[in-house]
Design an enzyme around this catalytic site. Structure first.
Site, PDB file in Angstrom:
ATOM      1  N   CYS A   1       0.826  -1.206   0.000  1.00 43.85           N
ATOM      2  CA  CYS A   1       0.000   0.000   0.000  1.00 43.85           C
ATOM      3  C   CYS A   1       0.865   1.263   0.000  1.00 43.85           C
ATOM      4  O   CYS A   1       1.319   1.706   1.053  1.00 43.85           O
ATOM      5  CB  CYS A   1      -0.930  -0.019   1.210  1.00 43.85           C
ATOM      6  SG  CYS A   1      -1.941   1.459   1.337  1.00 43.85           S
TER       7      CYS A   1
ATOM      8  N   CYS B   1      -0.503   4.105   2.065  1.00 43.71           N
ATOM      9  CA  CYS B   1      -0.313   3.994   3.513  1.00 43.71           C
ATOM     10  C   CYS B   1       1.150   4.267   3.898  1.00 43.71           C
ATOM     11  O   CYS B   1       1.408   4.900   4.912  1.00 43.71           O
ATOM     12  CB  CYS B   1      -0.663   2.597   4.006  1.00 43.71           C
ATOM     13  SG  CYS B   1      -2.116   1.887   3.258  1.00 43.71           S
ATOM     14  N   ASP B   2       2.082   3.742   3.122  1.00 43.94           N
ATOM     15  CA  ASP B   2       3.471   3.689   3.573  1.00 43.94           C
ATOM     16  C   ASP B   2       4.444   4.549   2.761  1.00 43.94           C
ATOM     17  O   ASP B   2       5.622   4.652   3.124  1.00 43.94           O
ATOM     18  CB  ASP B   2       3.964   2.229   3.536  1.00 43.94           C
ATOM     19  CG  ASP B   2       3.104   1.344   4.423  1.00 43.94           C
ATOM     20  OD1 ASP B   2       2.638   1.843   5.465  1.00 43.94           O
ATOM     21  OD2 ASP B   2       2.886   0.169   4.076  1.00 43.94           O
TER      22      ASP B   2
END
Ligand code: NAP
Length: 311
Positions: free
Chosen positions: A137, A140-141
């Protein structure tokens, strides 16, 4: 145990659309939307291809709107994962759905909209270094990799999207693809290939992710001549497609070799009163808009099913 007319399993575009339609049909749907509700769009940034949003819309914002829209007509939610189901074969008998061992719900209709999850490569090093530089992701990261070097594996739209997003942070983004031709749509290919931070490594597979307690590199193998190449990277992102979330239905609902549910009609499954929609069924289109469309179909099929039986 509590009884309902319609239980919806899943809280993505398919589940929320099914909730909206069944709520407006006054069926008071109960939606077990999952611990991480909202589905895959929660890990997307800009959604540019959902009709009605000419400027694009943030993935989580779109999901919030869908959720609220169904809630406005009376849909109820519980943010828990379903652990077990017992689908009856008799149209008169209700189906039972569990979250945990002791919390269960029954209904004559269950709409399955459990979606899909990112596919993994299946390497030991992938598990060992998960969340230590390995991720599925970028949204997300990605921010952890400011001014770093990262790689994305895959040749489809997901891989292009991940790579493009990562260029906001990373100083260099490799895309590693096992063939010499991309699967991604033309517009995504063009964007990725035009980005000066992105370099495509054609015809390589990832054999190992290197590093002790965080990712330091990749060992690649050429699919053309078998040669090995070491690549220094700080992060590694998966963009190689998806697997359907259907394990809990194994043995009860018809599925294909990959685990995608196979309806008998448009959405009706091989148990009376069970309907399926969205990415747990559809491996071809896999779009938010098609999932939402199928959610609508499942809701209308469910409504007719209940009406015909006077339930
Ligand atoms: P996909 O189209 O199935 O592509 C998966 C890619 O991963 C393929 O290039 C495949 O290689 C590669 N791959 C699969 N298993 C692999 C393995 N074990 N090792 C190395 N490579 C592997 O999946 P997707 O990209 O997730 O897209 C799915 C659907 O969602 C598509 O319809 C896509 O258009 C849509 N989507 C759209 C957007 C957008 O419009 N913004 C964004 C994301 C997804 P091969 O090509 O060799 O098979």
């Amino acid at each position: 145990m509590s009884n309902h007319k319609v239980i919806i399993i899943g809280g993505g575009p398919a589940g929320y659309t099914a909730a909206l339609y069944t709520a407006r049909a006054r069926l008071e749907p109960f939606c077990l939307e999952g611990l991480q509700y909202g589905g895959q769009l929660m890990t997307t940034t800009e959604v540019e291809n959902f009709p009605g949003f000419p400027e694009g819309i943030d993935g989580p914002a779109l999901m919030d709107r869908m959720r609220q829209q169904a809630e406005r007509f009376g849909a109820q939610y519980r943010s828990r994962d379903v652990t077990r189901v017992a689908f009856s074969s008799d149209p008169g008998e209700p189906h039972t759905v569990w979250v945990d061992e002791d919390e269960s719900y029954t209904a004559p209709v269950v709409i399955v909209a459990t979606g899909a999850r990112p596919r993994k490569l299946g390497l030991e090093s992938e598990e060992r270094l998960w969340a230590k530089g390995v991720s599925s992701c970028a949204t997300c990261d990605g921010a952890f990799f400011r001014d770093k070097v990262v790689a994305v594996v895959g040749g489809g739209d997901s891989a292009m999207e991940e790579a493009l997003f990562l260029t906001r942070f990373a100083r260099k983004v490799y895309i590693i693809h096992r063939r010499d031709e991309l699967r991604a749509s033309r517009i995504m290919q063009e964007r990725a290939l035009a980005n000066e931070k992105i370099e495509l490594l054609w015809s390589y597979v990832v054999e190992e992710i290197l590093g002790e307690d965080h990712v330091t590199g990749l060992r690649l193998r050429s699919t053309k001549d078998g040669s090995e190449r070491l690549l220094e990277v700080d992060g590694f992102f998966l963009g190689i497609g998806h697997l359907p979330n259907t394990d809990i239905f194994r043995g009860q609902l018809r599925m294909d070799d990959e685990g995608y549910l196979v309806p008998e009609g448009a959405t009706a499954m091989d148990r009376p009163g069970v309907f399926a929609c969205g990415d747990c069924v559809d491996k071809r289109y896999r779009q938010a808009i098609t999932a939402a469309g199928m959610g609508c179909m499942a809701a209308i099929d469910a409504e007719r099913y209940l009406e015909e039986r006077g339930l």
